[in-house]
Design an enzyme around this catalytic site. Structure first.
Site, short mmCIF file in Angstrom:
data_model
loop_
_atom_site.label_atom_id
_atom_site.label_comp_id
_atom_site.label_asym_id
_atom_site.label_seq_id
_atom_site.Cartn_x
_atom_site.Cartn_y
_atom_site.Cartn_z
N ASP A 1 0.83 -1.19 0.00
CA ASP A 1 0.00 0.00 0.00
C ASP A 1 0.87 1.25 0.00
OD1 ASP A 1 -2.18 -1.69 0.21
OD2 ASP A 1 -2.29 -1.52 2.40
N ARG A 2 0.33 2.34 -0.48
CA ARG A 2 1.09 3.58 -0.61
C ARG A 2 1.82 3.95 0.68
NH1 ARG A 2 -2.34 8.91 -1.34
NH2 ARG A 2 -2.79 8.32 0.83
#
Length: 337
Positions: A142-143
């Site tokens: 995830d970012r």
């Protein structure tokens, strides 16, 4: 990502799965479907199907994750710093910084890890099994999840590394700080995960027939006493056996121990209980696998980044003691010992 679901009719029984999918509404060409199968984006009856030669049966439940990418997006090289921990002619192990998106998607058409890999390796020296828009990408973080990731420099290596994930022989371990006191020293969470029917941005534990199986094990490293305004904390190491979107975040929420700082699955109105974090306390700290070409064992670890270490340091005086696993692992995170 767009999720597509199909229930195989009797009239299609015996068809190769790539041909079956290629003929379905909403799906790309047969060759593109074959690449989706290679990339691990297709599940049959809750299990990943990697073989394009698989013959579908009547009643098979097929789920496909389709990337929502602007096909006009060109992966241009960008000089984004890469923290590389291992590299040879076939693959890279790197530590991804928080805030870095893995590949172009809506709202992020540049400034991604894919752009950085193209700058570092050149577009012709990266695997494209995941698609031309995801050069080199083997798996995603995830970012705002930091830590170790793998990238592949050719299609064969990319396929082999993804096969390690499918066969659960690529050892990936994460450090997470959870709200609350987890009483068991270890546990296994085995559920289906599907996109939430209430909020399409979120994933959720689901018993829907099209949900994808997700398995996470955890072991407690250290527990911290509760004080006014919080209910204590538990530091855990999570071991991924599958790689579903938001898996650890969804699973820890499912057992009522959401990750500290998680803006999507965390505690509502957590306030100071989130220890000043504006992202989930989740870090990919260890990967271990057999090199698909040389056969050697590749093992890398990654210390906690400064923001997570600082949040944990706030809890130092509240420690209730470390477990045996904590005594072994925590010193490797380069934080207080």
């Amino acid at each position: 990502m767009a999720d597509m679901h199909y229930l195989v009719d009797m009239s299609d029984a015996g068809s190769r799965i790539d041909a079956y999918l290629g003929a379905q509404s909403g799906m790309p060409s047969r060759s593109a479907c074959a690449r989706l199968l290679e990339a691990g984006s297709v599940d049959v009856n809750g299990e990943t199907c990697a073989s394009k030669k698989y013959a579908v049966s009547a009643g098979d439940r097929i789920s496909v994750e389709l990337p929502e990418v602007d096909e006009s997006t060109e992966i241009v090289p960008q000089a984004i710093p890469l923290d590389i921990r291992y590299e040879d002619n076939y693959l890279i192990v790197l530590s991804k910084q928080r805030g870095l998106v893995c590949h172009p998607a809506h709202g992020h058409d540049s400034g991604t890890l894919a752009n950085a890999l193209v700058y570092h390796c050149g577009i012709d020296h990266l695997g494209t099994v995941q698609g031309e828009d995801r050069p080199g990408i083997v798996h995603r973080l995830d970012r705002d999840t930091s830590g170790l990731m793998l990238a592949a420099k050719d299609d064969d290596t990319q396929r082999e590394l993804q096969n390690l994930i499918r066969t659960r022989t690529l050892d990936r371990r994460y450090i997470a700080l959870c709200h609350g006191y987890i009483s068991l020293d270890s546990g296994t969470i085995n559920t289906g995960i599907a996109r939430s029917t209430r909020d399409r941005v979120k994933m959720a534990v689901s018993d829907d027939p099209f949900a994808r199986q997700a398995i996470t094990t955890f072991q407690v490293l250290e527990r911290f006493e509760a004080q006014r305004g919080d209910d204590g904390y538990t530091l855990v190491e999570c071991h991924l056996y599958t790689g579903r979107t938001h898996q650890i975040r969804v699973h820890m929420r499912h057992i009522n121990h959401p990750l500290v700082g998680d803006p999507l699955y965390g505690k509502r109105n957590a306030g100071r209980a989130d220890l000043g974090l504006d992202r989930q306390f989740l870090h990919s700290w260890s990967v271990r696998f057999t090199h698909p070409v040389t056969g050697e064992t590749i093992a890398c670890t990654d210390e906690l980044p400064w923001d997570l270490a600082a949040a944990l340091d706030e809890l130092r005086d509240r420690s209730m003691g470390r477990t045996e696993a904590g005594e072994r692992i925590i010193p490797q995170l380069n934080m207080y010992v």
